[in-house]
Design an enzyme around this catalytic site. Structure first.
Site, short mmCIF file in Angstrom:
data_model
loop_
_atom_site.label_atom_id
_atom_site.label_comp_id
_atom_site.label_asym_id
_atom_site.label_seq_id
_atom_site.Cartn_x
_atom_site.Cartn_y
_atom_site.Cartn_z
N SER A 11 0.85 -1.19 0.00
CA SER A 11 0.00 0.00 0.00
C SER A 11 0.89 1.24 0.00
O SER A 11 1.66 1.46 0.95
CB SER A 11 -0.89 0.03 1.24
OG SER A 11 -1.42 1.34 1.40
N HIS A 36 -1.17 -1.26 -4.36
CA HIS A 36 -2.46 -0.97 -3.71
C HIS A 36 -2.55 0.53 -3.40
O HIS A 36 -1.65 1.09 -2.75
CB HIS A 36 -2.54 -1.79 -2.42
CG HIS A 36 -3.85 -1.72 -1.70
ND1 HIS A 36 -4.94 -2.51 -2.02
CD2 HIS A 36 -4.24 -0.98 -0.63
CE1 HIS A 36 -5.93 -2.25 -1.19
NE2 HIS A 36 -5.55 -1.31 -0.34
N ASP A 38 -4.81 3.44 -1.68
CA ASP A 38 -5.88 3.67 -0.71
C ASP A 38 -6.47 5.06 -0.87
O ASP A 38 -5.85 6.06 -0.49
CB ASP A 38 -5.32 3.51 0.72
CG ASP A 38 -5.12 2.05 1.07
OD1 ASP A 38 -6.08 1.27 0.92
OD2 ASP A 38 -4.00 1.69 1.48
N MET A 40 -9.11 7.79 0.15
CA MET A 40 -9.91 8.16 1.33
C MET A 40 -10.48 9.56 1.16
O MET A 40 -9.80 10.44 0.62
CB MET A 40 -9.01 8.12 2.58
CG MET A 40 -8.30 6.80 2.77
SD MET A 40 -7.39 6.77 4.31
CE MET A 40 -6.62 5.15 4.20
N HIS A 69 -8.40 0.95 -3.95
CA HIS A 69 -9.32 0.68 -2.84
C HIS A 69 -10.03 1.98 -2.49
O HIS A 69 -9.42 2.87 -1.90
CB HIS A 69 -8.48 0.14 -1.67
CG HIS A 69 -9.26 -0.14 -0.43
ND1 HIS A 69 -8.65 -0.40 0.78
CD2 HIS A 69 -10.60 -0.21 -0.19
CE1 HIS A 69 -9.58 -0.62 1.70
NE2 HIS A 69 -10.76 -0.49 1.15
N MET A 71 -12.27 4.12 -0.41
CA MET A 71 -12.93 4.29 0.89
C MET A 71 -13.63 5.64 0.84
O MET A 71 -13.23 6.61 1.50
CB MET A 71 -11.87 4.23 2.02
CG MET A 71 -11.35 2.81 2.23
SD MET A 71 -9.78 2.75 3.14
CE MET A 71 -8.63 2.94 1.78
N MET A 140 -11.27 -6.41 5.55
CA MET A 140 -10.49 -5.44 6.31
C MET A 140 -10.16 -6.03 7.69
O MET A 140 -11.06 -6.44 8.43
CB MET A 140 -11.28 -4.14 6.52
CG MET A 140 -11.62 -3.36 5.26
SD MET A 140 -10.22 -2.80 4.30
CE MET A 140 -9.29 -1.85 5.50
N ASP A 176 -6.53 -6.69 4.15
CA ASP A 176 -6.00 -5.33 4.21
C ASP A 176 -5.99 -4.84 5.66
O ASP A 176 -7.05 -4.68 6.27
CB ASP A 176 -6.88 -4.42 3.35
CG ASP A 176 -6.24 -3.06 3.11
OD1 ASP A 176 -5.17 -2.79 3.68
OD2 ASP A 176 -6.84 -2.27 2.37
C1 DX5 Z 1 -6.40 1.15 5.70
C2 DX5 Z 1 -5.85 0.85 4.32
C3 DX5 Z 1 -4.71 -0.12 4.29
C4 DX5 Z 1 -3.51 0.32 5.01
C5 DX5 Z 1 -2.65 -0.85 5.34
O1 DX5 Z 1 -7.48 1.99 5.56
O2 DX5 Z 1 -6.88 0.32 3.51
O3 DX5 Z 1 -4.38 -0.48 2.96
O4 DX5 Z 1 -2.76 1.26 4.32
O5 DX5 Z 1 -1.61 -0.39 6.11
P1 DX5 Z 1 -0.79 -1.30 7.11
O6 DX5 Z 1 -0.24 -2.44 6.30
O7 DX5 Z 1 0.23 -0.38 7.63
O8 DX5 Z 1 -1.78 -1.79 8.14
ZN ZN Z 2 -6.48 -0.58 1.41
#
Ligand code: DX5
Ligand code: ZN
Length: 229
Positions: A11, A36, A38, A40, A69, A71, A140, A176
Site C-alpha cells: 500500500s 495498492h 488507498d 480516502m 481501494h 474508501m 479489512m 488489508d
Molecule cells: C487502511 C488501508 C490499508 C492500510 C494498510 O485503511 O486500507 O491499505 O494502508 O496499512 P498497514 O499495512 O500499515 O496496516
Molecule cells: Zn487498502
C-alpha cells in the site's frame, strides 16, 4: 489467468508522498505483485488521500496491477474517473452506500475488475449475494482510514468462512490491515491470496535503499507460502 498463489500488494499509503513514481517503480522492482492505492475521502473514513489525477499520474510508473481501494461515499459518481485513471481493480465498500450491487455492475461495465470490501464490523454474509459479480473480496483486518494499525485477530474466522462461500469461483480474497510476516501465515492459511501491506513493506527502506523493500516483501511472502505449503 486466475490464480490463488500468494500476491503481495504494498500500500503506497506508507510510501514517501513526495516521490510516488519512484516508490511504485521501486516496489515492483523489489517483487511487489500489485500496487495498492488507498483512496480516502475524509467522510467515509477520517483521512484524505488520493484523487483520480494522482492515480493517473502514477499509472505510467506501474507495470503490473493498479489495485484501487475506494474508501469513499458516495462512490458511484467517481468510478468512471478512477477507471479512466488506469485502475485495473476497483474496490468499493459494502458500507459505502445503499446499492453496492449497482456499484459492482458499474465497475464491470467500465471494463475493470470489481472488488467488494467489508469492514471489521460487517458480517461476511454481506458478500453472499454478490459473489458471482465480483473478482475480489477484501476483508479489512483494521478499521479503514490509517496505516500502521494492529491486525484484528477476530476477523480470521471470517476469512475462512468467505473461502468456503466462494467455493470454486474465480474470486480473490484480499486482506488489508496489519499484515506482517507474523500475521500473513494466519490469513493465508484461512484462504487469503492477496496480502496488502503498507508499513511492513516500506518500514526501514526508501527509494535509495530499496533492497529493504525487497527483503520485507520476501519475508511476508515466504511466511505466507510456508503456511499454505
Ligand atoms: C487502511 C488501508 C490499508 C492500510 C494498510 O485503511 O486500507 O491499505 O494502508 O496499512 P498497514 O499495512 O500499515 O496496516
Ligand atoms: Zn487498502
Amino acid at each position: 489467468m486466475f490464480s490463488r498463489s500468494i500476491k503481495i500488494a504494498p500500500s503506497i499509503l506508507a510510501a514517501d508522498f513526495a516521490n510516488f513514481g519512484a516508490e511504485c517503480r521501486a516496489i515492483e522492482a523489489q517483487g511487489a505483485d500489485w500496487v495498492h492505492v488507498d483512496v480516502m475521502d475524509g467522510h467515509f473514513v477520517p483521512n484524505l488521500t488520493f484523487g483520480p489525477a494522482m492515480c493517473a499520474a502514477i499509472r505510467p510508473h506501474i507495470k503490473g496491477i493498479m489495485d484501487v481501494h475506494l474508501m469513499i461515499s458516495p462512490v458511484d459518481v467517481y468510478l468512471e474517473a478512477y477507471a479512466s485513471a488506469g485502475a485495473d481493480v476497483i474496490t468499493a465498500h459494502v458500507e459505502a452506500g445503499p446499492h453496492i450491487h449497482r456499484t459492482l455492475q458499474a465497475i464491470r461495465a467500465l471494463g475493470k475488475k470489481a472488488g467488494l470490501a467489508i469492514n471489521p464490523g460487517t458480517p461476511v454474509e454481506a458478500a453472499a449475494e454478490l459473489l458471482d459479480m465480483v473478482d475480489l473480496v477484501c476483508v479489512m483486518t483494521v478499521n479503514p482510514g490509517f496505516g500502521g494499525q494492529s491486525f484484528i485477530e477476530g476477523q480470521v474466522p471470517k476469512i475462512a468462512r468467505l473461502r468456503q462461500m466462494i467455493g470454486d469461483r474465480p474470486v480473490h480474497i484480499e486482506i488489508d490491515g496489519g499484515i506482517t510476516a507474523t500475521t500473513a501465515p494466519v490469513v493465508a492459511r484461512a484462504g487469503a491470496d492477496v496480502l496488502v501491506a503498507g508499513s511492513a513493506v516500506f518500514k526501514g527502506g526508501s527509494v535509495d535503499a530499496a533492497d529493504v523493500y525487497g527483503k520485507n516483501i520476501r519475508a511476508i511472502r515466504a511466511a505466507a507460502e510456508a503456511a499454505v505449503g
